[in-house]
Scaffold this active site. Structure first.
Site, PDB file in Angstrom:
ATOM      1  N   CYS A  38      57.994   5.249  -6.802  1.00 13.14           N
ATOM      2  CA  CYS A  38      57.571   5.189  -8.214  1.00 13.14           C
ATOM      3  C   CYS A  38      58.694   5.702  -9.115  1.00 13.14           C
ATOM      4  O   CYS A  38      59.470   6.570  -8.717  1.00 13.14           O
ATOM      5  CB  CYS A  38      56.318   6.054  -8.384  1.00 13.14           C
ATOM      6  SG  CYS A  38      55.676   6.147 -10.086  1.00 13.14           S
ATOM      7  N   SER A  40      58.447   7.659 -11.582  1.00 13.08           N
ATOM      8  CA  SER A  40      58.280   9.076 -11.957  1.00 13.08           C
ATOM      9  C   SER A  40      59.188   9.977 -11.120  1.00 13.08           C
ATOM     10  O   SER A  40      59.730  10.957 -11.622  1.00 13.08           O
ATOM     11  CB  SER A  40      56.824   9.511 -11.793  1.00 13.08           C
ATOM     12  OG  SER A  40      56.012   8.826 -12.719  1.00 13.08           O
ATOM     13  N   HIS A  43      62.695   9.841 -12.524  1.00 15.75           N
ATOM     14  CA  HIS A  43      62.902  10.669 -13.720  1.00 15.75           C
ATOM     15  C   HIS A  43      63.362  12.085 -13.331  1.00 15.75           C
ATOM     16  O   HIS A  43      64.216  12.663 -13.987  1.00 15.75           O
ATOM     17  CB  HIS A  43      61.617  10.769 -14.551  1.00 15.75           C
ATOM     18  CG  HIS A  43      61.192   9.473 -15.180  1.00 15.75           C
ATOM     19  ND1 HIS A  43      62.074   8.609 -15.782  1.00 15.75           N
ATOM     20  CD2 HIS A  43      59.968   8.916 -15.324  1.00 15.75           C
ATOM     21  CE1 HIS A  43      61.407   7.561 -16.256  1.00 15.75           C
ATOM     22  NE2 HIS A  43      60.122   7.719 -15.985  1.00 15.75           N
ATOM     23  N   HIS A  59      54.807  11.364  -4.806  1.00 17.27           N
ATOM     24  CA  HIS A  59      53.489  11.744  -5.345  1.00 17.27           C
ATOM     25  C   HIS A  59      52.486  10.609  -5.176  1.00 17.27           C
ATOM     26  O   HIS A  59      51.383  10.700  -5.680  1.00 17.27           O
ATOM     27  CB  HIS A  59      53.630  12.092  -6.830  1.00 17.27           C
ATOM     28  CG  HIS A  59      54.082  10.909  -7.625  1.00 17.27           C
ATOM     29  ND1 HIS A  59      55.387  10.470  -7.637  1.00 17.27           N
ATOM     30  CD2 HIS A  59      53.379  10.029  -8.373  1.00 17.27           C
ATOM     31  CE1 HIS A  59      55.461   9.381  -8.369  1.00 17.27           C
ATOM     32  NE2 HIS A  59      54.265   9.073  -8.826  1.00 17.27           N
TER      33      HIS A  59
END
Ligand SMILES: NC(=O)c1ccc[n+]([C@@H]2O[C@H](COP(=O)([O-])OP(=O)(O)OC[C@H]3O[C@@H](n4cnc5c(N)ncnc54)[C@H](O)[C@@H]3O)[C@@H](O)[C@H]2O)c1
Ligand SMILES: [Zn+2]
Ligand SMILES: [Zn+2]
Length: 364
Positions: A38, A40, A43, A59
């Protein structure tokens, strides 16, 4: 056990032998089956989001329970689970209001377990677990409220995606925005999350579904998930193109699923009078969106955020499974590539370069 450890931003993760403490009370020790790739996580790798390093990311995961700590009653060894990156306390005002995705105890313990301590170590050093999940590792210790039991017959890679991108994308449409049948919808950014917003809009009965992405291959792929029209911002003004596809009005709903101030602005500007722009993507720290103050009033626009699809993971993962089983969601088609843990940096290089669909780190 082995884990991918992020020691410094903008450096590859290193695959290391790490130690995992046994589960404390209300915690569960699991063997990871699959973990999704993902944005995220990216980031954090790029320093666009903050987490105390060194850390173990990941996650979006599915797992098998190995053993449980004291007081755990909802799962037992051998159970299959989907991991949630927002475990809940059940006592704060948000949990009590049925908004466990906004749990205060989780929010005040980012980078640790709910009791403020860590279970992962490398040498003498503690490693922060992203989302109290840290599934870029062979095993994890997670809060009991961070794992949701599923039918053992459900495929594990698909289960992992329900842990983030499916619930986030579909939930933003059906739980947060509550899109009505016959709506016009735009989705800006058609990766793992955006594709799920598209198919959420299709399931909700939206009739005009506009996919917006800078990658033509992503737009082509988006059609399979419900896009009726496509717009590439590199081919001309995306705001004009979106308006042209909606009788000059703009869509009823626009979902931002990339993560930048620019795309959030496009979502807000695009929607029609009384329209709603829903921001799903996580922009780099410190960025902001400027809502035209006059449009906000005279056009009665709404700008809102959606975290974890405004879902209640403990309950709504099961709803995603039901929608998949009913043929309303295509999760099989989302999975376009599978990697081993050793190839995780390659998986993220490819995500950044822009490949279609979702990648999976498989441990099986
Ligand atoms: N709100 C939440 O709870 C939540 C949960 C998961 C992910 N996220 C965030 O959602 C965002 C998307 O995650 P993902 O895993 O789907 O990412 P992804 O990398 O799989 O997809 C992003 C897509 O955006 C496209 N894109 C890039 N620049 C663009 C532009 N200027 N205009 C239009 N499209 C553009 C890319 O080509 C790609 O297809 C990330 O910011 C991620 O952190 C939020
Ligand atoms: Zn995610
Ligand atoms: Zn809470």
């Amino acid at each position: 056990m082995r884990a991918a450890v992020l020691r410094e931003t903008n450096k590859p993760m290193s695959i290391e032998d790490v130690t995992l403490d046994p589960p404390k009370a209300d915690e569960v020790h699991v063997r990871i089956a699959a973990a999704g790739v993902c944005r995220s996580d990216l980031h954090f790798m790029k320093g666009e989001a903050a987490l105390r390093l060194p850390a173990v990311l990941g996650h979006e995961g599915s797992a098998v329970v190995l053993d449980v700590g004291e007081r755990v009653t909802s799962v037992a060894p051998g159970d299959h689970v989907i991991l949630s990156f927002v475990p809940w306390c059940g006592r704060c005002r948000y949990c009590l209001a049925g908004r466990s995705n906004l749990c205060d105890l989780h929010g005040s313990t980012i980078g640790t377990m709910l009791d403020g301590t860590r279970r992962l170590h490398a040498g003498g050093e503690e490693l922060s677990p992203m989302g109290k999940v840290a599934c870029f590792a062979e095993e994890a210790v997670v809060p009991e409220t961070g794992c949701v039991k599923i039918d053992p017959g459900f495929p594990m890679p698909q289960a992992a995606l329900i842990g983030c991108s499916v619930t986030t994308g579909v939930g933003s449409v059906i739980f947060n925005a509550r899109v009505e049948p016959g709506s016009a919808v735009a989705v800006i950014g058609c990766g793992g999350v955006g594709l799920n917003a598209l198919q959420g809009a299709r399931a909700a009965g939206a009739t005009t579904i506009i996919a917006v992405d800078v990658n033509d291959a992503a737009l082509e792929f988006a059609v399979r998930f419900g896009a009726t029209h496509t717009v590439n911002p590199n081919a001309g003004d995306p705001l004009k193109a979106i308006k042209d596809l909606t009788d000059g009005l703009g869509p009823d709903y626009a979902f931002e699923a990339f993560g930048s101030a620019e795309t959030a602005q496009l979502a807000f500007d695009a929607v029609r009078k009384r329209g709603t722009a829903v921001i799903i993507g996580i922009a780099p720290l410190g960025e902001s969106v400027a809502a035209d103050a006059v449009a906000l009033v005279r056009q009665e626009k709404t700008l809102r955020g959606a975290f974890y699809g405004s879902s209640t993971p403990a309950w709504d993962f099961g709803r995603m499974i039901d929608m998949y089983n009913a043929g309303q969601l295509d999760i099989d088609g989302l999975i376009t590539r599978t990697y081993t843990l050793d190839r995780i940096n390659e998986a993220y290089e490819e995500l950044e370069r822009g490949v279609v669909g979702r990648g999976i780190i498989s441990f099986e």
